[in-house]
Scaffold this active site. Structure first.
Site, short mmCIF file in Angstrom:
data_model
loop_
_atom_site.label_atom_id
_atom_site.label_comp_id
_atom_site.label_asym_id
_atom_site.label_seq_id
_atom_site.Cartn_x
_atom_site.Cartn_y
_atom_site.Cartn_z
N LYS A 13 0.83 -1.22 0.00
CA LYS A 13 0.00 0.00 0.00
C LYS A 13 0.86 1.26 0.00
O LYS A 13 0.66 2.16 -0.81
CB LYS A 13 -0.91 0.03 1.25
CG LYS A 13 -1.83 -1.18 1.37
CD LYS A 13 -2.68 -1.11 2.64
CE LYS A 13 -1.91 -1.15 3.95
NZ LYS A 13 -1.18 -2.41 4.21
N ARG A 87 -9.57 0.99 8.54
CA ARG A 87 -9.23 -0.37 8.95
C ARG A 87 -10.36 -1.05 9.69
O ARG A 87 -10.24 -2.22 10.05
CB ARG A 87 -8.02 -0.33 9.87
CG ARG A 87 -6.68 -0.54 9.16
CD ARG A 87 -5.62 -0.44 10.23
NE ARG A 87 -4.39 -1.14 9.97
CZ ARG A 87 -3.33 -0.60 9.38
NH1 ARG A 87 -3.38 0.61 8.89
NH2 ARG A 87 -2.22 -1.30 9.27
N ARG A 126 11.86 -4.97 5.05
CA ARG A 126 11.49 -3.56 4.81
C ARG A 126 12.35 -2.61 5.63
O ARG A 126 12.60 -2.82 6.80
CB ARG A 126 10.02 -3.36 5.18
CG ARG A 126 9.61 -1.90 5.27
CD ARG A 126 8.12 -1.71 5.18
NE ARG A 126 7.38 -2.25 6.30
CZ ARG A 126 6.04 -2.24 6.36
NH1 ARG A 126 5.32 -1.79 5.34
NH2 ARG A 126 5.43 -2.73 7.41
N ARG A 160 11.19 -0.47 11.33
CA ARG A 160 10.11 -0.26 12.29
C ARG A 160 10.16 -1.29 13.42
O ARG A 160 10.35 -2.48 13.15
CB ARG A 160 8.76 -0.36 11.57
CG ARG A 160 8.43 0.89 10.79
CD ARG A 160 7.27 0.72 9.85
NE ARG A 160 6.12 0.02 10.45
CZ ARG A 160 4.98 -0.20 9.80
NH1 ARG A 160 4.85 0.21 8.54
NH2 ARG A 160 4.00 -0.85 10.37
N ARG A 171 -0.71 -8.47 13.49
CA ARG A 171 -1.29 -7.45 12.59
C ARG A 171 -2.12 -8.11 11.49
O ARG A 171 -3.15 -7.59 11.09
CB ARG A 171 -0.17 -6.59 11.99
CG ARG A 171 0.35 -5.56 13.01
CD ARG A 171 1.78 -5.10 12.73
NE ARG A 171 1.96 -4.51 11.43
CZ ARG A 171 3.13 -4.43 10.81
NH1 ARG A 171 4.23 -4.89 11.38
NH2 ARG A 171 3.20 -3.89 9.62
#
Ligand code: ADP
Ligand code: ADP
Ligand code: ZN
Length: 214
Positions: A13, A87, A126, A160, A171
């Site tokens: 996203k 969400r 990431r 992160r 998540r």
């Protein structure tokens, strides 16, 4: 034009929202980025959100809807790409009201469909530039020169704290339980387009561009 990008953590996203911001001058509205900024600043919202985010749970609907409301006016007439929001069903309804109050509406909802096993690998690799926020991946999108940001030349990168396997699983469970059930709400209005998020970044981007041009 206002669009929503939906998909589990690591679906792409943020990557696609940044491309659309660059190609179309739309404004990327990422509640994740807004919340991380609040945490970094130690604002009252950040203080409340920090532990919830680290646990991989969802921050309250009231907090994130207020963040979006504050930012919406800055999108001006270029339109917004909502990335990571809504969400929950309640957030989806809040978004409709926030847009309607400004005489605007939602044009498309793009669901990035991805294979769950691939997500853990995407998220584990990431990282982003500490200076300009550009997003990278160890394997799928390394910087052109090792350790140097393509965009600003910085050599400092950040990962992160919630991008670890245990939190990612949590998540994903939150996504399945609370976010996926929003799809029928948008499907009823014929807004949803499904895009195969397992393709290359360029191919996913081309499909999204085609949807926006249709
Ligand atoms: P999200 O915002 O949905 O959590 P990101 O856009 O941050 O996901 O993507 C997660 C990671 O996967 C990033 O490191 C990104 O560079 C990489 N990535 C994004 N899209 C693809 C893709 N189509 N193929 C391979 N890797 C991707
Ligand atoms: P990703 O796209 O990789 O799942 P985000 O950056 O969108 O990650 O979100 C990171 C965390 O911030 C989420 O796990 C959640 O705790 C919080 N968050 C972000 N957006 C929302 C939202 N719309 N509602 C509730 N919590 C959110
Ligand atoms: Zn940079």
């Amino acid at each position: 034009m206002n669009i929503v990008l939906l998909g589990p953590p690591g679906a792409g996203k943020g990557t696609q929202a940044a491309r659309l911001q660059a190609s179309r001058g739309m404004i990327q509205m990422s509640t994740g980025d807004m919340l991380r900024e609040a945490v970094a600043n130690g604002s009252p919202v950040g203080v409340k959100a920090k532990a919830v985010m680290e646990a991989g749970k969802l921050v309250s609907d009231a907090i994130v809807s207020a963040l979006i409301g504050e930012r919406l006016d800055t999108a001006g007439r270029h339109g917004a790409i909502f990335d990571g929001f809504p969400r929950t069903r309640q957030q989806a309804e809040a978004l409709d009201s926030l847009l309607a109050e400004r005489g605007r509406n939602l044009d498309h909802v793009i669901e990035l469909v991805v294979d769950e096993d691939a997500l853990v690998e995407r998220i584990a690799g990431r990282f982003s530039c500490a200076k300009c926020g550009a997003s990278y991946h160890d394997r799928f999108k390394p910087p052109l020169a090792d350790g140097v940001c393509d965009h600003c030349g910085s050599t400092e990168c950040i990962r992160r704290p919630d991008d670890n396997e245990q939190t990612v699983r949590r998540r994903m469970a939150e996504y399945r339980a609370k976010t996926e059930p929003i799809l029928p709400y948008y499907d009823e209005r014929g807004l949803v387009h499904r895009v195969d998020g397992m393709q290359s970044v360029d191919d996913v981007a081309a499909q999204i561009e085609a949807i926006l041009d249709s």
